[in-house]
Design a protein around this motif. Structure first.
Motif, mmCIF file in Angstrom:
data_model
loop_
_atom_site.group_PDB
_atom_site.id
_atom_site.type_symbol
_atom_site.label_atom_id
_atom_site.label_comp_id
_atom_site.label_asym_id
_atom_site.label_seq_id
_atom_site.Cartn_x
_atom_site.Cartn_y
_atom_site.Cartn_z
ATOM 1 N N ARG A 679 0.818 -1.219 0.000
ATOM 2 C CA ARG A 679 0.000 0.000 0.000
ATOM 3 C C ARG A 679 0.845 1.259 0.000
ATOM 4 N NH1 ARG A 679 -3.878 -2.913 4.493
ATOM 5 N NH2 ARG A 679 -4.638 -4.480 3.024
ATOM 6 N N THR A 735 -1.967 -1.930 8.767
ATOM 7 C CA THR A 735 -2.103 -0.537 8.377
ATOM 8 C C THR A 735 -2.775 -0.435 7.021
ATOM 9 O OG1 THR A 735 -0.890 1.498 7.827
ATOM 10 C CG2 THR A 735 0.263 -0.577 7.475
ATOM 11 N N TRP A 736 -3.612 0.586 6.869
ATOM 12 C CA TRP A 736 -4.240 0.845 5.569
ATOM 13 C C TRP A 736 -4.429 2.331 5.405
ATOM 14 C CZ3 TRP A 736 -6.645 -1.645 9.662
ATOM 15 C CH2 TRP A 736 -7.749 -0.999 10.266
ATOM 16 N N CYS A 737 -4.887 2.720 4.215
ATOM 17 C CA CYS A 737 -5.031 4.150 3.951
ATOM 18 C C CYS A 737 -6.120 4.414 2.929
ATOM 19 C CB CYS A 737 -3.709 4.746 3.456
ATOM 20 S SG CYS A 737 -3.152 4.026 1.889
ATOM 21 N N HIS A 738 -6.570 5.674 2.852
ATOM 22 C CA HIS A 738 -7.506 6.099 1.808
ATOM 23 C C HIS A 738 -7.331 7.584 1.544
ATOM 24 C CE1 HIS A 738 -10.051 7.832 5.009
ATOM 25 N NE2 HIS A 738 -9.831 6.710 5.672
#
Lengths: 747, 71, 219
Positions: A679, A735-738
Motif C-alpha cells: 500500500r 495498516t491501511w489508507c484512503h
C-alpha cells in the motif's frame, strides 16, 4: 491529439494492412481466412469464403492459377502455399452454396456480348449489383471445355437465379451492338468471344475498360489467366456502375487490382516446411493449409507485456487515446493504459514503420496534465519520493574533502543511494582514490517528473542540479545510472557527462573485484537502448571480470524494460510486477544489470539478480540473493548515506535534530510490513499517526484483541494504524489508507 | 443527498478509548475531488471519531477514488 | 518543298511526346480532370485536339461526352477515330452558348493569332460553373518575343492570368509543371531533333484552372 494526429498514428501501424496474398489476388480473395478454415478441416466454411467473392466459384476455383503464390510470404520459408490445389480440393468436396442475393434493382440495364469466362464473370458481377443484365453469345462457356461434368451448368443456373438473362446461339453483329446501345444503359464486350470486326473502338482504357464509344466497355484482348479474366469482368462492372450513376470513373480505384501492401510478417523464427506433394488427401490438404503463416505483424506486441495486456495493438490504442481525450463528461477509460506505458522504445525499435507508443503515450500524458485530467494517485507516490530525494535530508553537493575545486562530479542518482548505499560509498572512494579531484552530488535527475509529464517539476529539478553543478565549478559529471545519463544529457547539454563504465574502461578495474561469478544473463537497462557504446563497455567490463555473458533474445537495441520505466510499477503495480516476472523468467541464469531499479524489480520477483557494483565492489557473500529494500528502507538509506558520508569523508557531524515523529520507536509484524509495501505506506507515515494519537489522546480500542486503532491525515492521504504498546514504543499489526476525506471528522 | 449504507462496517468490537463509548452507525460526510458522499459509518456518539474499516478503505473506497480520478 | 511543318505536326515530336503531342502526356489532363471532377454525363470540349488522344482519354477513362476541334485537317486525317473531331478554329467555336461543363486547351493557346479572342469563345461555350483547363508554355521573361514556333509565342504567366480574367473567368489554380517540358526537350534531344533549342530557353510549363462564375465579357 488532434484528428490529423490520430490519422497519422493510425496509418503508421500496419497490423490491419492486407496480407500479401489478399493484396496480390486480382479479386482480393481472403486467402488467409480460407487457409485457416481449411487447416481446421472446415471445408464448407472455407468454401463460403471463396464463394463470397469469386464469380462462378465452382468454375473459377478449379481454374484459378493462383497469382497469390508469387507474393506468399511462405515462399521464403519452404515454398508458397499451394492455393490452387486447396481451391480445387475445396471446390470438389465442399457443400455448394447458393449464389449471392442480388441487390435491389436500380432500373439500370446492361448487355454483355460474348460468353467466355470474362463475359460470364461480368454478367455475374452485374447480376449481383442489381443490374438488369442480358448476355448474348454464340455458346455459353466458350473455352471452358476442361471442366468436370455439371460444374459449368451449376454456375449458369446460379447466374439465372440471380436474374441474368442468358441468350445463347445469338449472332454477335455490329447492328446488335448499336441497337443494344440504344436500349441499354451500357454494353460490355468480351473481346475474346466476339468477331474481330466488332472491335473497332480502340484499346480499352486500362483503368476503366472504357472506350471512345460512349457506353461501350470492353475487356482487353490477350488475357489468358482465368482469375484475371474474372477481375476484368469485375472492373467493367465497377466502371459501368459509376458510369450509369454519373459519378467519377477514376477516384478511389487504386486498390481495385493487385497492389503492394505494407503488412510485414517476421519469418526469422519460422521453420522451413515444404509444400505438399502428390495427390491431395484430407490430411495432406489440411497440413498444407496449416503451413499458412496467418500473416500479421504484431512485432511490438510480441516483445511487450504491456501491449499484450490491453489486448490490441498500437493502431487501436491510438484511437482509444483519441477517444479518451474527447470525453468531456463521463469516464475516461484509457487513463490507466496511457499511464502504463514504460516509454522504453522497444516497440519503435522493432516496428517496421517505427511506431513509438511511448511518444504517443507521453504526449497523451502531457495533454492530461495540461487539461487537469491526470489522476493524482497514479504518480503521487513516485513524485513524493523524488521530492524527498531532492530534499534537505538527502541532497549533498561537495568538492572532495580538502579541495575547493572539482575536475569530476560523481552523480550516483537517487535509486543507487536508496538501494545500495554501501556500493555508492565504495564507488565514490574508488573514483576519488584513482582520479583524485572528484566531488559528489546526491540528487535525483528528475526522471519521475519527465515520465509523468510534470513539466514544471522536471524543469525545477534540472534547474536545481544546474545550480549545484555550476556552484561546484561545472565539472565533468560521472553518472552511474543510464536513466540519469539520459536525463542529464538532455537537461544539461552544456555539461560534459561520462558514464562510470566508460571511465572504468579507461582506468581499469578497481582492486578487490569479485571472482568467479560464472555465467550471468545480461539485462541492458532500457535507457541504454540506443547507446551501443555503453552496452559494449559494460560487456567488456564483464569480460574483464571473467563473467560469461548470456544474451537474452531481447537484448541491446531490443532490450526489454524491467517494469519500472515510465513509472509503470507505480501507476499499475500488478502489471509492473508481471512485466518484471516475464523478464526475470526469460533466462535460466542469474541476472546482472547496470541499473539498480532493474536489479530490484527482478529481485522482487524472487529471481537472483546482481548490479554491476556487486561485482566491482563486492561486500556481501551472496549479493544476488539480497532482497530489494522496501519504500521506507529506501528513504532511510538515502538519509543515512548522507549522514555517513558527511561523517566519514568530510568529518562533519550533521545536526541530527530530527522531527518529533522520528523519535517514535516502532516495530512491525510481518503482516504489517507486507501491507506497508503493498500500500506504499512509509514508516514515517506510521510514526506520524502514532505521534498524533499520543498527542491528541484519541484512538479506538478493540475489546477482544486489545489492539488500538488510530488515524491521521498529514496531507492528502489518511493513514490507519492498528497497534499495541510494546515497551517504550509500539508494535504495528496492520495498516491501511484512503484518500477520501472525512469532513468534520478527526484530523 | 441520500444516505449510503455500507455493509463493510465490520466494526467488531471497536470503541472510542477517550470517551469509553461503543461505535454507533451515524451519517458521515466524505469528500474527494469535489464529490461529496453521505455514508453511514461507525463513529463515537460523543466525540465523533469516525472508523473507516480496512475492508472499506481497500475495497469500495479505493474503487470510488479511482473512478473519480478516471484512473 | 516549301515551309517545313510546324513542330507539333512532325513525326519526330509525335515519337518523342507520344500521341498527345505535348509535354507530360496525359499527366496534366488527368490531374485537371480529377481536380474539377469530370464524371460521366459531362460534355467536354478539347480545343486543338490534334490526333484526338485527349478526346479519347476523356471518353474512355472519364466517361465524358468529349468532342474536339482542330484547325489542321492533316491532323484530323491522321487520327485513328475522327468521329468526335470537328475541323474548326479555336477562336470561332461551332457550338451554342453554354454547351460544355469543361473546356480543355492544352499546349495550344500560344498558337492562337488572338488568344484573348479564344478565351472569350471558351467562356461563351462554357456553362455557368464550368471550368477552363489551360496548360501551355509560359515565358519567364517579362515580355514575349518573336513569332512562329510555340516556344516563340510563350507569354508570361501574369499576362495569361490577366487574359483569362478579362475573359470573365475566375482563376482557381495555377501550377508549375516545367519538369514535363524538360523531359520532352530531353527526349527530342535524344532523337536528334534540333528544334529543342527553342523549347529550352527561359520557358516553363503551367497548368491553370479557371471557372466561369457569372457573365462572360463580350468581345
Amino acid at each position: 491529439m488532434e484528428q490529423s494526429d490520430l490519422r497519422n498514428w493510425e496509418s503508421k501501424c500496419i497490423q490491419e494492412e492486407t496480407p500479401q496474398c489478399v493484396a496480390a489476388c486480382p479479386l482480393h480473395v481472403d486467402a488467409r481466412t480460407f487457409c485457416s478454415l481449411m487447416g481446421q478441416r472446415r471445408v464448407d466454411k472455407a468454401w463460403q469464403v471463396l464463394a463470397k467473392t469469386m464469380p462462378l466459384p465452382g468454375v473459377l476455383a478449379r481454374l484459378c492459377d493462383a497469382p497469390c503464390k508469387a507474393a506468399c510470404v511462405r515462399k521464403d520459408v519452404g515454398g508458397a502455399i499451394e492455393m490452387g490445389i486447396l481451391e480445387r480440393y475445396c471446390a470438389e468436396n465442399a457443400k455448394p452454396v447458393a449464389p449471392p442475393r442480388p441487390l435491389p434493382s436500380r432500373g439500370k440495364s446492361v448487355a454483355v456480348l460474348g460468353g467466355s469466362m470474362t463475359g460470364l464473370c461480368a454478367a455475374w458481377e452485374f447480376g449481383r449489383r442489381g443490374f438488369d443484365v442480358s448476355l448474348y453469345c454464340h455458346s455459353l462457356g466458350a473455352g471452358l471445355d476442361d471442366l468436370p461434368h455439371g460444374v459449368l451448368e451449376r454456375e449458369l443456373e446460379s447466374l439465372r437465379k440471380m436474374g441474368v438473362d442468358l441468350e445463347e446461339s445469338t449472332s454477335i453483329t455490329a447492328e446488335l451492338l448499336t441497337s443494344l446501345l440504344e436500349e441499354k444503359d451500357a454494353v460490355f464486350i468480351d473481346s475474346e468471344d466476339v468477331p474481330d470486326s466488332l472491335l473497332d473502338f480502340g484499346e480499352p482504357d486500362e483503368l476503366t475498360l472504357g472506350t471512345r464509344r460512349a457506353g461501350v466497355f470492353a475487356s482487353r484482348t490477350g488475357e489468358s489467366s482465368s482469375i484475371l479474366q474474372a477481375a476484368a469482368g469485375r472492373r467493367a462492372a465497377n466502371s459501368i456502375e459509376r458510369f450509369t450513376q454519373g459519378v467519377s470513373m477514376v477516384s478511389g480505384r487504386d486498390l481495385e487490382g493487385p497492389y503492394e501492401t505494407r503488412l510485414y510478417t517476421n519469418i526469422t523464427k519460422v521453420e522451413p516446411a515444404e509444400p505438399m506433394q502428390g495427390e491431395p488427401t484430407e490430411v495432406t490438404v489440411r497440413d498444407e493449409a496449416k503451413r499458412c503463416l496467418q500473416c500479421e505483424c504484431m512485432e511490438c506486441v510480441k516483445g511487450c507485456e504491456y501491449l499484450r495486456h490491453y489486448k490490441y495493438y498500437p493502431k487501436v490504442y491510438a484511437r482509444q487515446i483519441y477517444n479518451n481525450e474527447s470525453i468531456v463528461m463521463g469516464t475516461r477509460q484509457a487513463n490507466k493504459m496511457i499511464n502504463s506505458c514504460m516509454l522504453c522504445g522497444l516497440c519503435e525499435a522493432v516496428c517496421p514503420e517505427d511506431f513509438s507508443v511511448g511518444d504517443m503515450c507521453l504526449e497523451a500524458r502531457n495533454t492530461m496534465v495540461e487539461q487537469g485530467n491526470m489522476p493524482q494517485s497514479a504518480h503521487e507516490f513516485a513524485l513524493r519520493d523524488m521530492g524527498f530525494a531532492n530534499g534537505e535530508k538527502c541532497v549533498l553537493g561537495r568538492h572532495a574533502p580538502g579541495l575547493t575545486t572539482s575536475e569530476y562530479l560523481f552523480f550516483p542518482g537517487c535509486q543507487l543511494t536508496a538501494s545500495d548505499p554501501d556500493g555508492v560509498t565504495a564507488a565514490y572512494a574508488d573514483l576519488r582514490g584513482r582520479l583524485g579531484n572528484v566531488g559528489l552530488l546526491l540528487h535525483c535527475c528528475g526522471a519521475p517528473a519527465e515520465w509523468s509529464a510534470r513539466r514544471a517539476a522536471a524543469d525545477e529539478v534540472i534547474a536545481s542540479i544546474k545550480a549545484e553543478w555550476e556552484r561546484l565549478g561545472s565539472p565533468r559529471i560521472i553518472v552511474a545510472c543510464p536513466t540519469c545519463l539520459k536525463s542529464l544529457r538532455k537537461g544539461l547539454p552544456e555539461a560534459e557527462i561520462v558514464s562510470q563504465w566508460t571511465l572504468l574502461g579507461a582506468l581499469g578495474l578497481p582492486n578487490g573485484t569479485a571472482v568467479d561469478a560464472g555465467r550471468l544473463a545480461i539485462n541492458d537497462p532500457c535507457a541504454t537502448r540506443h547507446d551501443a557504446m555503453a552496452q559494449a563497455e559494460v560487456r567488456k567490463l564483464l569480460g574483464d571480470l571473467h563473467v560469461a555473458v548470456a544474451e537474452p533474445d531481447y537484448t541491446c537495441e531490443t532490450t526489454q524494460c524491467c517494469g519500472f520505466g515510465g513509472l509503470l510499477s507505480e501507476a499499475n503495480p500488478d502489471l509492473g510486477h508481471k512485466v518484471a516476472e516475464l523478464r526475470a523468467d526469460s533466462m535460466e541464469e542469474d541476472w546482472v544489470t547496470y541499473c539498480v531499479m532493474c536489479r530490484d524489480m527482478i529481485a522482487r520477483t524472487g529471481k537472483r539478480a546482481m548490479h554491476l557494483y556487486d561485482l566491482l565492489y563486492p561486500r556481501l557473500d551472496d549479493p544476488a540473493a539480497r532482497p530489494a529494500p522496501g519504500y521506507s528502507a529506501r528513504r532511510e538509506n538515502r538519509v543515512r548515506l548522507k549522514e555517513e558520508l558527511l561523517r566519514s569523508v568530510w568529518n562533519e557531524e550533521q545536526d541530527v535534530s530530527g522531527e518529533l515523529f522520528e523519535s517514535i520507536e516502532v516495530a512491525f509484524t510481518d503482516e504489517a510490513a507486507t501491507a506497508m509495501e503493498k500500500r506504499r505506506i512509509l514508516k514515517s507515515d506510521i510514526q506520524k499517526v502514532l505521534l498524533q494519537a499520543r498527542e491528541s489522546g484519541r484512538w479506538l480500542v478493540n475489546a477482544e484483541s486489545g489492539h488500538l486503532l488510530a488515524s491521521f491525515r498529514p496531507v492528502v492521504v489518511t493513514y490507519w494504524v492498528e497497534f499495541e504498546e510494546q515497551g517504550d514504543g509500539y508494535l504495528v499489526h496492520n495498516t491501511w489508507c484512503h484518500r477520501m476525506r472525512i469532513k468534520g471528522g478527526q484530523p | 443527498m441520500s444516505l449510503i449504507k455500507v455493509p463493510e462496517s465490520d466494526v467488531a468490537g471497536w470503541k472510542c478509548a477517550a470517551c469509553n463509548e461503543e461505535m454507533v452507525s451515524r451519517p458521515v460526510e466524505l469528500e474527494y475531488l469535489d464529490s461529496l458522499f453521505n455514508v453511514e459509518l461507525p463513529a463515537c456518539p460523543k466525540c465523533g471519531y469516525v472508523l473507516i474499516p480496512e475492508t472499506l478503505a481497500n475495497g469500495k473506497m479505493h474503487q470510488v477514488e479511482q473512478l473519480l480520478e478516471d484512473k | 518543298m516549301g515551309e517545313s511543318a510546324p513542330l507539333w505536326e512532325t513525326l519526330e515530336l509525335r515519337a518523342a511526346a507520344g500521341e498527345t503531342l505535348r509535354p507530360g502526356g496525359f499527366a496534366l489532363t488527368d490531374r485537371a480532370a480529377d481536380m474539377i471532377g469530370v464524371v460521366p454525363g459531362w460534355r467536354v470540349l478539347d480545343v486543338g485536339s490534334g490526333l484526338g488522344a485527349t478526346v479519347e482519354r476523356l471518353r474512355s477513362r472519364y466517361g465524358a461526352e468529349a468532342w474536339g476541334v482542330e484547325s489542321s485537317v492533316t491532323q484530323i486525317e491522321r487520327a485513328v477515330d475522327s468521329a468526335s473531331l470537328i475541323p474548326a478554329r479555336g477562336d470561332a467555336l461551332p457550338f451554342a452558348d453554354q454547351t460544355f461543363q469543361a473546356v480543355f486547351c492544352e499546349c495550344v493557346l500560344s498558337l492562337f493569332d488572338d488568344s484573348q479572342k479564344g478565351i472569350y469563345e471558351f467562356c461563351r461555350v462554357l456553362k455557368p460553373g464550368g471550368y477552363l483547363v489551360l496548360a501551355d508554355l509560359y515565358s519567364t521573361d517579362s515580355f514575349a518575343a518573336g513569332n512562329g514556333s510555340c516556344a516563340d509565342r510563350a507569354v508570361p504567366l501574369s499576362e495569361t492570368k490577366a487574359m483569362v480574367k478579362k475573359g470573365g473567368l475566375t482563376v482557381r489554380l495555377v501550377e508549375d509543371h516545367s519538369h514535363h517540358l524538360r523531359e520532352l526537350a530531353a527526349r527530342l534531344l535524344m532523337a536528334g531533333e534540333e528544334r529543342y533549342c527553342s523549347c529550352d530557353r527561359n520557358l516553363g510549363y503551367y497548368l491553370m484552372i479557371a471557372q466561369k462564375e457569372g457573365e462572360c465579357r463580350a468581345w
